[in-house]
Design a protein around this motif. Structure first.
Motif, short mmCIF file in Angstrom:
data_model
loop_
_atom_site.label_atom_id
_atom_site.label_comp_id
_atom_site.label_asym_id
_atom_site.label_seq_id
_atom_site.Cartn_x
_atom_site.Cartn_y
_atom_site.Cartn_z
N ILE A 9 -11.25 23.48 23.08
CA ILE A 9 -11.42 22.40 24.05
C ILE A 9 -11.25 21.02 23.42
N TYR A 10 -11.28 20.94 22.08
CA TYR A 10 -11.08 19.63 21.44
C TYR A 10 -10.65 19.82 20.00
N VAL A 11 -9.71 18.99 19.56
CA VAL A 11 -9.27 18.95 18.17
C VAL A 11 -9.51 17.54 17.64
N GLY A 12 -10.19 17.43 16.53
CA GLY A 12 -10.47 16.12 15.94
C GLY A 12 -10.32 16.17 14.43
N LYS A 13 -10.51 15.02 13.79
CA LYS A 13 -10.41 14.96 12.33
C LYS A 13 -11.41 13.93 11.82
N ALA A 14 -11.78 14.04 10.56
CA ALA A 14 -12.70 13.06 9.95
C ALA A 14 -12.60 13.20 8.43
N LYS A 15 -12.86 12.08 7.73
CA LYS A 15 -12.85 12.14 6.27
C LYS A 15 -14.02 12.97 5.76
N VAL A 47 -9.16 22.26 5.88
CA VAL A 47 -9.23 21.18 4.88
C VAL A 47 -7.81 20.75 4.51
N THR A 48 -7.56 19.44 4.48
CA THR A 48 -6.25 18.92 4.08
C THR A 48 -6.40 18.03 2.85
N SER A 49 -5.25 17.69 2.25
CA SER A 49 -5.27 16.93 0.99
C SER A 49 -5.33 15.43 1.21
N THR A 50 -4.72 14.96 2.32
CA THR A 50 -4.63 13.51 2.54
C THR A 50 -4.92 13.17 3.99
N ASP A 51 -5.14 11.87 4.25
CA ASP A 51 -5.31 11.40 5.63
C ASP A 51 -4.07 11.68 6.47
N LEU A 52 -2.88 11.49 5.86
CA LEU A 52 -1.64 11.70 6.59
C LEU A 52 -1.49 13.17 6.99
N GLU A 53 -1.80 14.09 6.07
CA GLU A 53 -1.76 15.52 6.40
C GLU A 53 -2.68 15.84 7.57
N ALA A 54 -3.88 15.28 7.54
CA ALA A 54 -4.85 15.53 8.60
C ALA A 54 -4.33 15.02 9.94
N LEU A 55 -3.72 13.85 9.93
CA LEU A 55 -3.20 13.25 11.17
C LEU A 55 -2.06 14.09 11.75
N ILE A 56 -1.13 14.52 10.89
CA ILE A 56 -0.01 15.33 11.35
C ILE A 56 -0.49 16.69 11.86
N LEU A 57 -1.44 17.30 11.16
CA LEU A 57 -1.99 18.58 11.60
C LEU A 57 -2.69 18.45 12.95
N GLU A 58 -3.46 17.37 13.11
CA GLU A 58 -4.14 17.15 14.39
C GLU A 58 -3.12 17.05 15.52
#
Length: 573
Positions: A9-15, A47-58
């Protein structure tokens, strides 16, 4: 985040994901965040390696799973563009669809009229091919000088390239040069006493002024850029985009959506969806507010990102922010009114019935007239709103005659057997057409055949055939809702919608049946002739009006046409 049925129901990301998740379950939240948290039953994390990876995965996960709380760009409108196709003999067209097909796109334009007017102007200056399919002879466009007729004449790659270069230069800000060139040709034609040709050049110059020089807000450098601003309050965000083309502000885009992360993070997610998933053509540069991580945006989009500190560009960014703030404030009253009608009504209905909020409601209705063409229909309401792409129609297969209880058992069995087989989302509440007998029949199928425990209710009408109250429970008991409550209005909307859907389906089948039986009785009319007649006339009424002569014109032999008309008269008598 998943609900009780395992649906994402929701996909998010955070450091720091632990802190973010904890924040959802502690402290005070606005109503929509409380609803999200109330539905969460499970988490999955990567878990991702960088902020950019997290953003693209999201972005990729949102595109794949389409979670209902990630709603940033679900209903964004499309804009008209001018396109030079990549065909051997290219065409100039207007389109709202951006494809990766090697075509050249220019825009967006503020409306279809602006795009069409610009295209018509270019058609008069650059005579590219017009026909979608290559004809075998020249058309009108050739005779009026707007096509070189590659259908019958040789048009070389060099000629096409020259026209494409001219169009590209024109649309990228070079229309002033074209205008000056036309002016020289106009003067030359006048000196040679070719006044008709001179008038054509003068008219083209006038159209260039009218079409290309109408905008007022502009920047000095003539660069194509998109300017973003955003505003947020009470868990809602508004993003505004100004499209600047050839240095002129030609259009803006407005998106309003709920957000659940930090505003700067969700703005970046929006930005990624805007260009990478909705295929908006990238400009030469974009301007962003200074609260956004410009380097992350640049790495994501691979276009220059600027955050102006002074001057005209800074004023334009501030203008987008101001517009976003105004739009957000204007929409709040509409949002609150809509929530009262939908999600709040759903929550109140759950309280009245003593069940969890029925976020997903499925309603059934039977339709038949004197037992003919018995059908059933089902509608789905999600969060109090109709989800029309999930509506379903059923032809009754196992029940003969007008048997509402048997029909309801059949469609309930078919619907939820299939959902179990396909692992589809199950409803939180089922609303059926009928009374106690239909409720008990439906519960029997759900519990004893399928092993499902889903609340089932029916809507009872009063002597004036208006919605009166609910029947629910085992044994079924009356539940009266305040007639002026939003939950009561919601049930009325659901009942009216499923009844409309069932009736329209029944009429459709009955009409086909009547048409089929009338033609099937006539010797000499087989499947091919029947199909030809239906395509030609469209209805029995028009066939009757056509008479024997009209039926012969449609391809029927005279004796068959006479027999068909005799059958029509016999039925009328």
């Amino acid at each position: 985040m998943k609900d009780r049925q395992g649906t994402i129901i929701y996909v998010g990301k955070a450091k720091v994901l632990k802190n973010r998740v904890r924040s959802y379950f502690s402290g005070a939240h606005d109503g929509k965040t409380q609803r999200l948290v109330g539905e969460i039953r499970d988490f999955e994390y990567i878990v991702t390696s960088t902020d950019l990876e997290a953003l693209i995965l999201e972005l990729n996960l949102i595109k794949k799973h389409d979670p209902k709380y990630n709603v940033m760009l679900k209903d964004d409108k499309s804009y008209p563009y001018i396109k030079i196709t990549a065909e051997e003999q290219p065409r100039l067209i207007t389109t709202r669809k951006i494809k990766k097909d090697k075509g050249k796109y220019f825009g967006p334009y503020p409306n279809a009229y602006a795009a069409s007017a610009t295209k018509k102007l270019l058609d008069r200056i650059y005579p590219l091919r017009k026909c979608r399919k290559m004809p075998d002879r020249v058309c009108l466009y050739y005779h009026i000088g707007q096509c070189l007729a590659p259908c019958v004449k040789e048009v070389t790659k060099e000629q096409n390239k020259e026209m494409i270069d001219g169009i590209t230069k024109f649309l990228n800000g070079g229309h002033q040069e074209v205008k000056q060139d036309l002016e020289r040709k106009m003067v030359s034609a006048s000196e040679n006493l070719d006044f008709e040709r001179a008038k054509e050049y003068r008219d083209l110059m006038y159209h260039i002024e009218k079409v290309m020089e109408a905008q007022t807000i502009q920047t000095n450098d003539g660069l194509d850029r998109d300017i973003f601003g955003y505003s947020f309050d009470k868990g809602w965000m508004c993003v505004q985009v100004f499209f600047v083309r050839q240095g002129k502000l030609i259009e803006r885009d407005v998106s309003l959506f709920p957000f659940y992360n930090e505003p700067e993070e969700d703005f970046l997610t929006y930005l990624g969806q805007f260009y990478l998933q909705k295929n908006h053509p990238k400009p030469k540069e974009i301007l962003l507010p200074n609260t956004i991580d410009a380097q992350l945006a640049e790495d994501l989009l691979h276009i220059p990102v600027q955050q102006p500190k002074r001057g005209k560009k800074k004023e334009l960014v501030e203008l987008t922010i101001k517009n976003a703030n105004i739009a957000l404030n204007e929409k709040f009253s509409l949002i609150e009114r809509d929530e009262k009608r939908t999600i709040n009504a759903v929550e109140n209905l759950g309280e009245q019935l003593g069940i969890e909020a029925p976020l997903r409601i499925e309603a059934f209705d039977n339709s038949n007239i004197q037992g003919t063409n018995p059908v059933s229909a089902m509608v789905v309401f999600l969060d109090g709103k109709p989800k029309k792409n999930e509506y379903r129609k059923y032809k009754i297969k196992t029940v003969e005659g007008p048997n509402d209880v048997g029909s309801m058992k059949e469609v309930v069995r078919r619907r939820y057997t299939r959902l179990l087989k396909e692992d589809g989302p199950l409803p939180d509440l089922i609303i059926i057409d009928g009374g106690i007998a239909q409720i008990q029949a439906s519960k029997d199928v759900l519990e004893n055949e399928l092993g499902l425990d889903i609340p089932v209710c029916s809507l009872t009408k009063d002597e004036k055939h208006r919605t009166s109250h609910l029947l629910i429970g085992d044994p079924p008991e009356d539940v009266y809702l305040p007639r002026n409550s939003q939950e009561f209005y919601l049930l009325q909307r659901i009942q009216d919608e499923v009844h409309r859907f069932a009736i329209s389906f029944h009429r459709q089948l009955r009409g086909k049946s009547m048409l089929k039986s009338s033609l099937d009785e006539v010797p000499g009319i087989g499947q091919k002739r029947k199909k030809k007649l239906l395509n030609y006339f469209g209805s029995i009424k028009k066939m009757k009006e056509a008479g024997v002569d009209g039926l012969q014109e449609a391809g029927l032999p005279k004796n068959v046409a006479e027999e068909l008309m005799a059958r029509f008269k016999q039925k009328e008598n």
